[in-house]
Design a protein around this motif. Structure first.
Motif, PDB file in Angstrom:
ATOM      1  N   THR A 124       0.847  -1.194   0.000  1.00 29.38           N
ATOM      2  CA  THR A 124       0.000   0.000   0.000  1.00 29.38           C
ATOM      3  C   THR A 124       0.884   1.246   0.000  1.00 29.38           C
ATOM      4  OG1 THR A 124      -1.709  -1.168   1.246  1.00 29.38           O
ATOM      5  CG2 THR A 124      -1.807   1.237   1.248  1.00 29.38           C
ATOM      6  N   TYR A 125       0.595   2.153  -0.907  1.00 27.26           N
ATOM      7  CA  TYR A 125       1.427   3.344  -1.047  1.00 27.26           C
ATOM      8  C   TYR A 125       1.121   4.342   0.074  1.00 27.26           C
ATOM      9  CZ  TYR A 125       4.031   7.017  -3.476  1.00 27.26           C
ATOM     10  OH  TYR A 125       4.949   7.985  -3.810  1.00 27.26           O
ATOM     11  N   GLY A 126       2.181   4.864   0.700  1.00 34.30           N
ATOM     12  CA  GLY A 126       2.027   5.615   1.936  1.00 34.30           C
ATOM     13  C   GLY A 126       1.904   7.109   1.794  1.00 34.30           C
ATOM     14  N   LEU A 127       0.991   7.589   0.969  1.00 33.59           N
ATOM     15  CA  LEU A 127       0.726   9.023   0.883  1.00 33.59           C
ATOM     16  C   LEU A 127      -0.758   9.250   1.190  1.00 33.59           C
ATOM     17  CD1 LEU A 127       1.802  11.818   0.408  1.00 33.59           C
ATOM     18  CD2 LEU A 127       1.476  11.516  -2.050  1.00 33.59           C
ATOM     19  N   PRO A 128      -1.090   9.549   2.440  1.00 28.65           N
ATOM     20  CA  PRO A 128      -2.500   9.618   2.849  1.00 28.65           C
ATOM     21  C   PRO A 128      -3.320  10.653   2.101  1.00 28.65           C
ATOM     22  CG  PRO A 128      -1.063   9.506   4.774  1.00 28.65           C
ATOM     23  CD  PRO A 128      -0.174   9.727   3.581  1.00 28.65           C
ATOM     24  N   GLU A 129      -2.676  11.686   1.545  1.00 33.63           N
ATOM     25  CA  GLU A 129      -3.425  12.771   0.903  1.00 33.63           C
ATOM     26  C   GLU A 129      -3.958  12.408  -0.473  1.00 33.63           C
ATOM     27  OE1 GLU A 129      -0.933  14.470   4.092  1.00 33.63           O
ATOM     28  OE2 GLU A 129      -0.445  13.156   2.396  1.00 33.63           O
ATOM     29  N   LEU A 130      -3.536  11.288  -1.044  1.00 30.99           N
ATOM     30  CA  LEU A 130      -4.100  10.846  -2.311  1.00 30.99           C
ATOM     31  C   LEU A 130      -5.530  10.335  -2.103  1.00 30.99           C
ATOM     32  CD1 LEU A 130      -1.103   8.908  -3.910  1.00 30.99           C
ATOM     33  CD2 LEU A 130      -2.105  11.049  -4.735  1.00 30.99           C
ATOM     34  N   PRO A 131      -6.407  10.487  -3.082  1.00 32.57           N
ATOM     35  CA  PRO A 131      -7.800  10.055  -2.921  1.00 32.57           C
ATOM     36  C   PRO A 131      -7.920   8.588  -2.524  1.00 32.57           C
ATOM     37  CG  PRO A 131      -7.564  11.391  -4.896  1.00 32.57           C
ATOM     38  CD  PRO A 131      -6.166  11.137  -4.392  1.00 32.57           C
ATOM     39  N   GLY A 132      -8.605   8.327  -1.412  1.00 38.98           N
ATOM     40  CA  GLY A 132      -8.855   6.971  -0.944  1.00 38.98           C
ATOM     41  C   GLY A 132      -7.677   6.292  -0.277  1.00 38.98           C
ATOM     42  N   GLN A 133      -6.516   6.941  -0.265  1.00 36.00           N
ATOM     43  CA  GLN A 133      -5.315   6.262   0.215  1.00 36.00           C
ATOM     44  C   GLN A 133      -5.271   6.163   1.732  1.00 36.00           C
ATOM     45  OE1 GLN A 133      -3.942   5.008  -2.314  1.00 36.00           O
ATOM     46  NE2 GLN A 133      -2.300   3.878  -1.317  1.00 36.00           N
ATOM     47  N   ARG A 134      -5.824   7.143   2.395  1.00 33.20           N
ATOM     48  CA  ARG A 134      -5.845   7.112   3.872  1.00 33.20           C
ATOM     49  C   ARG A 134      -6.554   5.848   4.374  1.00 33.20           C
ATOM     50  NH1 ARG A 134      -6.981  11.925   4.338  1.00 33.20           N
ATOM     51  NH2 ARG A 134      -5.030  12.693   5.270  1.00 33.20           N
ATOM     52  N   GLU A 135      -7.680   5.530   3.765  1.00 28.55           N
ATOM     53  CA  GLU A 135      -8.441   4.350   4.169  1.00 28.55           C
ATOM     54  C   GLU A 135      -7.687   3.060   3.824  1.00 28.55           C
ATOM     55  OE1 GLU A 135     -10.760   7.874   3.995  1.00 28.55           O
ATOM     56  OE2 GLU A 135      -9.638   6.889   2.365  1.00 28.55           O
ATOM     57  N   ARG A 136      -6.983   3.054   2.707  1.00 33.18           N
ATOM     58  CA  ARG A 136      -6.202   1.872   2.336  1.00 33.18           C
ATOM     59  C   ARG A 136      -5.058   1.651   3.334  1.00 33.18           C
ATOM     60  NH1 ARG A 136      -6.712   4.582  -2.801  1.00 33.18           N
ATOM     61  NH2 ARG A 136      -8.344   3.600  -4.049  1.00 33.18           N
ATOM     62  N   ILE A 137      -4.434   2.717   3.760  1.00 39.85           N
ATOM     63  CA  ILE A 137      -3.356   2.592   4.738  1.00 39.85           C
ATOM     64  C   ILE A 137      -3.902   2.048   6.051  1.00 39.85           C
ATOM     65  CG2 ILE A 137      -1.696   3.907   6.119  1.00 39.85           C
ATOM     66  CD1 ILE A 137      -1.451   5.817   3.667  1.00 39.85           C
ATOM     67  N   GLN A 138      -5.025   2.572   6.490  1.00 39.44           N
ATOM     68  CA  GLN A 138      -5.623   2.126   7.752  1.00 39.44           C
ATOM     69  C   GLN A 138      -5.965   0.640   7.723  1.00 39.44           C
ATOM     70  OE1 GLN A 138      -8.781   5.104   7.726  1.00 39.44           O
ATOM     71  NE2 GLN A 138      -7.922   6.079   9.544  1.00 39.44           N
ATOM     72  N   ALA A 139      -6.272   0.117   6.549  1.00 39.80           N
ATOM     73  CA  ALA A 139      -6.667  -1.285   6.418  1.00 39.80           C
ATOM     74  C   ALA A 139      -5.488  -2.210   6.148  1.00 39.80           C
ATOM     75  CB  ALA A 139      -7.694  -1.430   5.297  1.00 39.80           C
ATOM     76  N   SER A 140      -4.277  -1.671   6.107  1.00 37.44           N
ATOM     77  CA  SER A 140      -3.098  -2.452   5.720  1.00 37.44           C
ATOM     78  C   SER A 140      -2.249  -2.829   6.921  1.00 37.44           C
ATOM     79  CB  SER A 140      -2.237  -1.642   4.741  1.00 37.44           C
ATOM     80  OG  SER A 140      -2.947  -1.325   3.575  1.00 37.44           O
ATOM     81  N   THR A 141      -1.323  -3.748   6.684  1.00 38.18           N
ATOM     82  CA  THR A 141      -0.243  -3.994   7.638  1.00 38.18           C
ATOM     83  C   THR A 141       1.117  -3.692   7.022  1.00 38.18           C
ATOM     84  OG1 THR A 141      -0.126  -6.330   6.988  1.00 38.18           O
ATOM     85  CG2 THR A 141      -1.504  -5.782   8.902  1.00 38.18           C
ATOM     86  N   ARG A 142       1.182  -3.511   5.709  1.00 35.52           N
ATOM     87  CA  ARG A 142       2.442  -3.233   5.027  1.00 35.52           C
ATOM     88  C   ARG A 142       2.269  -1.977   4.161  1.00 35.52           C
ATOM     89  NH1 ARG A 142       5.710  -8.106   5.658  1.00 35.52           N
ATOM     90  NH2 ARG A 142       5.045  -8.705   7.752  1.00 35.52           N
ATOM     91  N   VAL A 143       3.075  -0.970   4.446  1.00 30.16           N
ATOM     92  CA  VAL A 143       2.960   0.313   3.756  1.00 30.16           C
ATOM     93  C   VAL A 143       4.321   0.716   3.212  1.00 30.16           C
ATOM     94  CG1 VAL A 143       2.489   2.783   4.039  1.00 30.16           C
ATOM     95  CG2 VAL A 143       0.992   1.084   5.119  1.00 30.16           C
ATOM     96  N   ALA A 144       4.356   1.145   1.956  1.00 35.45           N
ATOM     97  CA  ALA A 144       5.569   1.656   1.318  1.00 35.45           C
ATOM     98  C   ALA A 144       5.500   3.176   1.319  1.00 35.45           C
ATOM     99  CB  ALA A 144       5.682   1.127  -0.110  1.00 35.45           C
ATOM    100  N   ALA A 145       6.315   3.809   2.145  1.00 35.88           N
ATOM    101  CA  ALA A 145       6.314   5.265   2.214  1.00 35.88           C
ATOM    102  C   ALA A 145       6.924   5.852   0.942  1.00 35.88           C
ATOM    103  CB  ALA A 145       7.086   5.737   3.448  1.00 35.88           C
ATOM    104  N   THR A 146       6.670   7.122   0.727  1.00 30.29           N
ATOM    105  CA  THR A 146       7.038   7.774  -0.525  1.00 30.29           C
ATOM    106  C   THR A 146       8.517   8.117  -0.600  1.00 30.29           C
ATOM    107  OG1 THR A 146       6.696   9.980   0.364  1.00 30.29           O
ATOM    108  CG2 THR A 146       4.783   8.878  -0.558  1.00 30.29           C
ATOM    109  N   GLY A 147       8.978   8.379  -1.812  1.00 28.21           N
ATOM    110  CA  GLY A 147      10.263   9.020  -2.005  1.00 28.21           C
ATOM    111  C   GLY A 147      10.151  10.515  -1.754  1.00 28.21           C
TER     112      GLY A 147
END
Length: 340
Positions: A124-147
């Motif tokens: 899961t891509y770790g940029l919460p400000e992208l549309p829908g991404q905050r919810e995807r992060i919350q539902a994940s256990t593995r997150v790839a933070a941004t460059g």
């Protein structure tokens, strides 16, 4: 409740910033900090700005060491290509935020073009400000933070492309970064005598953040020119794109940014007439944006400033950790800079 965090690869600049943020976080505590060549050294020998860790030592980096520390989550600030093997040895239900590039890209061909070694798959891509991404992060256990260049560019560009007011095929970013973005290896080009009073382009025409930016924004053609600037930390990015129609003006772009980020705690559109500044975001998890239209070419311009170790790295990691652990997203992070 206090959550125990292991930091793998904690001897670098991003690792040190992660340690600082964890130390000051009201809901997190350090479970262990690992390193390779610095294993066994006191943390304050490498990070003297962290007196609260004066009695702690670096452990060796390995899955057994991390699991023995009984962490609730792991932060990886390892060099690119080293996270995947370590993550594969850890339990699937252990939350991990990886600051390396190993799990950012979905396309294996793009990985092969810009990186070495096998493609480890995407998280899961770790940029919460992208549309829908905050919810995807919350539902994940593995997150790839941004460059770092990626977050500065994506925050500026994504609203333009997602809304359709800019064309996707011709995006240009020129971004200046502080020297911490190049790591802390003792190489000649990073010596004070080489950097002071000088601007130098690097990885021109082939920077590894290009496919990441395209993946997150939908851009189909992107030129990224990074510039090494004589400052320790910060990124100032100038992002331009062709308008979808000739009648789009600066107010349209600015209004779009204001609407997109009106509820985002860490993204701020600066007042009209002002410009983003790396000094203003120093030590914060904030991003500053401003928009205009080039008077000659008609290109849409968004300038973006972040702290490359904050919103561009370890601040972003803690933001994602907060979401993974069910904490308020802003906990332990600041939006206010320091001055002068």
């Amino acid at each position: 409740m206090t959550y125990r965090i292991a930091v793998a690869g904690a001897s670098g600049y991003a690792g040190g910033e992660a340690l600082r943020l964890i130390c000051d976080h009201p809901e997190l505590e350090l479970a262990c900090a690992t390193a390779h060549t610095q294993a066994g050294q006191a943390l304050t020998e490498v990070h003297p700005h962290l007196p609260g860790l004066s009695e702690r030592y670096f452990d060796s980096t390995g899955s057994e060491t991390i699991q023995a520390a009984r962490p609730d989550a792991v932060v990886m600030t390892l060099p690119h290509g080293q996270s995947a093997a370590l993550a594969a040895e850890l339990p699937d239900d252990l939350a991990i935020v990886d600051l390396g590039a190993d799990h950012r890209l979905v396309d294996a061909d793009q990985w092969a073009k810009y990186y070495s070694g096998p493609h480890a798959g995407s998280w899961t891509y770790g940029l919460p400000e992208l549309p829908g991404q905050r919810e995807r992060i919350q539902a994940s256990t593995r997150v790839a933070a941004t460059g770092c260049y990626a977050v500065a560019t994506i925050l500026a560009l994504a609203p333009l492309l997602h809304s359709g007011i800019a064309q996707k095929h011709d995006v240009v970013t020129v971004a200046a970064s502080g020297t911490t973005g190049a790591g802390n290896n003792p190489v000649k080009r990073l010596l004070a005598s080489e950097v002071t009073g000088s601007l130098t382009g690097y990885k021109t025409g082939r920077h590894q953040h290009v496919p990441e930016i395209k993946q997150a924004t939908g851009a189909t053609g992107l030129s990224l020119t990074p510039v090494l600037a004589p400052m320790p930390r910060g990124i100032l990015a100038t992002v331009t794109a062709l308008p979808a129609t000739p009648d789009i003006d600066a107010d349209d772009v600015r209004d779009l940014l204001l609407t997109t980020y009106k509820d985002e705690p860490f993204v701020h559109v600066v007042p009209e007439g002002a410009q983003p500044s790396t000094k203003a975001v120093l030590g914060t998890n904030s991003a500053q944006l401003q928009a205009t239209v080039d008077a000659d070419s008609g290109r849409l311009i968004v300038t973006s400033a972040v702290d490359n170790l904050g919103k561009g790295a370890s601040g972003q990691v803690v933001q994602c950790l907060n979401l993974l652990l069910g904490l308020p997203e802003t906990t332990g992070l600041t939006v206010n800079g320091i001055a002068p």
